[in-house]
Design a protein around this motif. Structure first.
Motif, short mmCIF file in Angstrom:
data_model
loop_
_atom_site.label_atom_id
_atom_site.label_comp_id
_atom_site.label_asym_id
_atom_site.label_seq_id
_atom_site.Cartn_x
_atom_site.Cartn_y
_atom_site.Cartn_z
N ILE A 148 0.84 -1.19 0.00
CA ILE A 148 0.00 0.00 0.00
C ILE A 148 0.88 1.24 0.00
N ILE A 149 0.64 2.14 -0.94
CA ILE A 149 1.36 3.41 -0.96
C ILE A 149 0.42 4.50 -0.45
N VAL A 150 0.87 5.22 0.56
CA VAL A 150 0.10 6.28 1.19
C VAL A 150 0.87 7.59 1.03
N ALA A 151 0.16 8.65 0.67
CA ALA A 151 0.83 9.94 0.48
C ALA A 151 -0.03 11.05 1.08
N GLY A 152 0.61 12.19 1.36
CA GLY A 152 -0.12 13.31 1.93
C GLY A 152 0.81 14.45 2.28
N SER A 153 0.65 14.99 3.51
CA SER A 153 1.44 16.15 3.93
C SER A 153 2.34 15.84 5.12
N PHE A 154 2.52 14.58 5.45
CA PHE A 154 3.24 14.17 6.66
C PHE A 154 4.76 14.11 6.46
N SER A 155 5.49 14.06 7.58
CA SER A 155 6.95 13.95 7.53
C SER A 155 7.46 12.65 8.15
#
Length: 265
Positions: A206-213
């Motif tokens: 699963i690839i998850v993306a967003g604004s996190f570090s």
């Protein structure tokens, strides 16, 4: 082919067109169907094509073609309103952020929803006719999930800001078809931001993306890959210098990213 678009707009070019439109394949012109006043208020956040050609629209609208229909509506293939969907049900109180069609034809909705047809909660499983499925028993109270992604296990991945109780708050969670949290999945907590998009690869990762570090304490700049059980895949560590809002998994296995960024390294 044609392209369906939804949002909060009130026109396309110089033509009045509210919230939902069908465009030519190159996006240059409106194509027939979807009267300009079909959805005259709120927003359309998700459009899903159903078997047989009908469409399901989810969002923050309260009326369709002048008839009361809150948050979720089914449209016929020609763009007209399907009155049979959900009958006289109250619909969603709040905003539907995402809609998915399950393998058995049932529907799953999630969002900033306080209730659907009088049943409280922000996630709901519905029958094919839009009625709340009584066999779905939610055992947790996620806060305003933003995305729902079907997993290869048959479970559903939820993305949001606070999905499962705990410290830190879990922003990625897997739930089972019946409504319970999948305790075998490593629920995720992001730092300095939230997940906004996810795709599932052919191998179940699963690839998850967003604004996190960071993800579960592991430094990851806006994008992370998880094993099918939710653990971080240490072999995947690209860095994106800005927010990723959308992901598309292409047939050849490559991934397209869209968002507010300038570089990937």
């Amino acid at each position: 082919g044609t392209v369906l678009v939804g949002g909060g707009f009130s026109s396309f070019g110089a033509t009045t067109q509210y919230r939902i439109a069908r465009l030519s394949s190159n996006g240059s012109q409106l194509v027939g169907g979807f009267g300009p006043g079909l959805l005259s208020s709120g927003t359309v956040n998700r459009i899903v094509k159903l078997p047989g050609g009908k469409l399901l629209a989810g969002g923050s609208f309260t009326h369709v073609n002048g008839s009361s229909r809150a948050g979720l509506a089914r449209l016929n293939a020609d763009g007209s309103f399907d009155f049979a969907f959900n009958g006289a049900g109250a619909g969603a109180v709040g905003t539907v952020n995402d809609v998915v069609v399950l393998p058995d034809g049932k529907l799953f909705i999630a969002g900033s929803i306080s209730s659907y047809n009088g049943t409280t909660g922000s996630v709901h499983r519905l029958t094919t006719d839009g009625v709340a499925d009584p066999s779905f028993v939610r055992t947790f109270s996620p806060s305003a999930p933003s995305r729902v992604v079907p997993l290869r296990t048959g479970n559903l991945l939820l993305l949001g800001s606070s999905l499962v109780s705990g410290t830190p708050a879990k922003t990625v969670a897997s739930i089972m078809p019946g409504g319970g949290v999948d305790t075998d999945f490593v629920q995720g907590a992001t730092s300095d931001g939230i997940p906004l998009a996810a795709v599932v690869q052919s191998d179940g990762k699963i690839i998850v993306a967003g604004s996190f570090s960071a993800y579960n304490g592991v430094p990851r700049e806006r994008i992370v890959r998880l094993h099918p059980n939710g653990a971080v895949d240490e072999s995947f560590a690209p860095r994106v210098d800005g927010t990723v809002n959308a992901l598309v998994l292409r047939p050849d296995g490559t991934i397209l990213l869209a968002g507010d960024f300038f570089a990937i390294n």
